[in-house]
Enzyme design. Structure first.
Site, PDB file in Angstrom:
ATOM      1  CB  ILE A 179     -13.902   3.101  12.626  1.00 43.29           C
ATOM      2  CG1 ILE A 179     -12.425   3.043  12.234  1.00 43.29           C
ATOM      3  CG2 ILE A 179     -14.354   1.741  13.145  1.00 43.29           C
ATOM      4  CD1 ILE A 179     -11.483   3.138  13.421  1.00 43.29           C
ATOM      5  N   GLY A 185     -13.204  10.250  10.526  1.00 42.54           N
ATOM      6  CA  GLY A 185     -12.795  10.794   9.233  1.00 42.54           C
ATOM      7  C   GLY A 185     -12.043  12.108   9.275  1.00 42.54           C
ATOM      8  CE1 TYR A 228      -7.076   1.532   9.335  1.00 39.57           C
ATOM      9  CE2 TYR A 228      -8.401   2.174  11.230  1.00 39.57           C
ATOM     10  CZ  TYR A 228      -7.407   1.390  10.675  1.00 39.57           C
ATOM     11  OH  TYR A 228      -6.754   0.463  11.444  1.00 39.57           O
ATOM     12  CB  CYS A 229      -8.985   8.580  11.710  1.00 37.88           C
ATOM     13  SG  CYS A 229     -10.036   9.797  10.901  1.00 37.88           S
ATOM     14  CB  THR A 230     -12.403   7.958  15.409  1.00 34.38           C
ATOM     15  OG1 THR A 230     -11.179   7.631  16.056  1.00 34.38           O
ATOM     16  CG2 THR A 230     -13.583   7.499  16.253  1.00 34.38           C
TER      17      THR A 230
END
Ligand SMILES: [Zn+2]
Ligand SMILES: [Zn+2]
Length: 343
Positions: A227, A202, A198-200
């Site tokens: 997220i 996508g 995951y990241c901020t």
């Protein structure tokens, strides 16, 4: 008419109502083949400027990465414009939970070499062969599986203030640095474990997941919309929230609160704190975590040295600064040796 990619008419109505006459803060990205990024950039700028869009948008041959705010009442117009661009038709718009009038103050559309500085040679693998997108519900299910390795694809200063429970958080400054580290750590499990990332918003996972598939990982998943979208789904669908702390964002808000707990400490006194600040000394500008008490005591500076410089008349500060860039410290975000409680 399809207005939001995944929102029902009712959800959308609630969102606009909540925003009132205000602005919606949103982000989106797309990998595409853009022949003339300068021309495309001008096309966007002319249209969006007229729609009172504000934000920071990067355009490259490989696609677009946009973080912006739109007046709520002009959202339909904005969406129609986006849908007329073939590779953006139906693109998922990540809409921030908190709507802040001041999240962006200018419209900046820049042509870059890449939409994400990933240091990867695009010719070596196919970006379209990416990991499986999962929504918040499926993501929760996957990360409770003992056979899953959960990896945070963001940088250390982002994961420090908030991350998913049990995630591997590589201690890196940039996305580029994290790729080989993770690969080395997981090389024994390319086939038997689920690699979930995951990241901020996508975008980093979009490429990273393709990279890991290219490197032989068999079961690669990515949190769709990152997220930001996870928080929205958890809210709307009353799901269990597995994200601890704050989500670091790249506008002036610095972070979105997702769960109540504070998981990091003030870098100067060690007290629980998750507020990022920049050192008040313009020549330093170090990004670090500072509690209100330390901010007062240190005059918003990271060190005694910066306090002294910052107390000088502006002209003298300028003289001192001459010829010395501050980019090194900005890049080192929170890693300076002057910070006692930086783990
Ligand atoms: Zn403190
Ligand atoms: Zn400083």
């Amino acid at each position: 008419m399809q207005l939001y990619n995944k929102l029902s008419a009712k959800e959308r109505e609630a969102l606009l109502e909540e925003a009132g006459e205000d602005r919606l803060t949103l982000s989106f990205y797309a990998y595409a083949k853009i022949g003339n990024p300068h021309l495309f950039r001008n096309h966007l700028f002319i249209a969006w400027d007229q729609m009172e869009v504000l934000g920071r948008i990067y355009v490259a041959h490989e696609g677009i990465n946009a973080q912006l705010s739109v007046p709520a009442k002009r959202f339909d117009e904005f969406k129609e414009f986006i849908d007329r661009i073939y590779f953006l038709k139906g693109v998922r718009l990540n809409i921030a939970i908190e709507h802040d009038l001041k999240s962006f103050l200018k419209l900046k559309v820049k042509v870059r070499k890449k939409i994400v500085a990933d240091g990867l040679n695009d010719d070596t693998f196919d970006v379209r062969n990416k990991g499986v997108h999962v929504d918040a519900a499926k993501f929760n299910e996957l990360i409770s599986d003992p056979n899953t390795v959960l990896v945070d694809m963001r940088n250390h200063y982002e994961s420090e203030i908030g991350h998913f429970d049990g995630a591997v958080t590589p201690d890196v400054d940039t996305f580029r640095d994290s790729l080989p580290i993770i690969e080395e750590d997981l090389k024994e499990h390319k086939e038997d474990k689920n690699l979930v990332m995951y990241c901020t918003g996508g975008i980093r996972c979009e490429k990273a997941s393709a990279y890991y598939k290219h490197k032989g990982f068999k079961n690669v998943y990515q949190l769709e919309g990152g997220i930001i979208e996870y928080a929205r789904q958890v809210n709307n669908q009353q799901l269990e929230n597995k994200f601890l702390g704050k989500n670091f964002v790249f506008d002036h808000r610095r972070a979105e609160c997702i769960s109540g707990e504070v998981i990091s400490s003030c870098h100067q006194c060690g007290k629980p704190c998750d507020t990022h600040v920049n050192c008040a000394n313009e020549a330093c500008h170090l990004l670090f975590i500072q509690c209100p008490e330390c901010a007062e005591k240190m005059n918003n500076c990271c060190s005694e040295e910066c306090m002294e410089i910052n107390a000088l008349p502006y002209e003298e500060q300028k003289k001192l600064r001459k010829g010395k860039g501050n980019s090194n410290k900005i890049f080192k975000k929170g890693r300076s040796e002057v910070l006692k409680y930086k783990s």
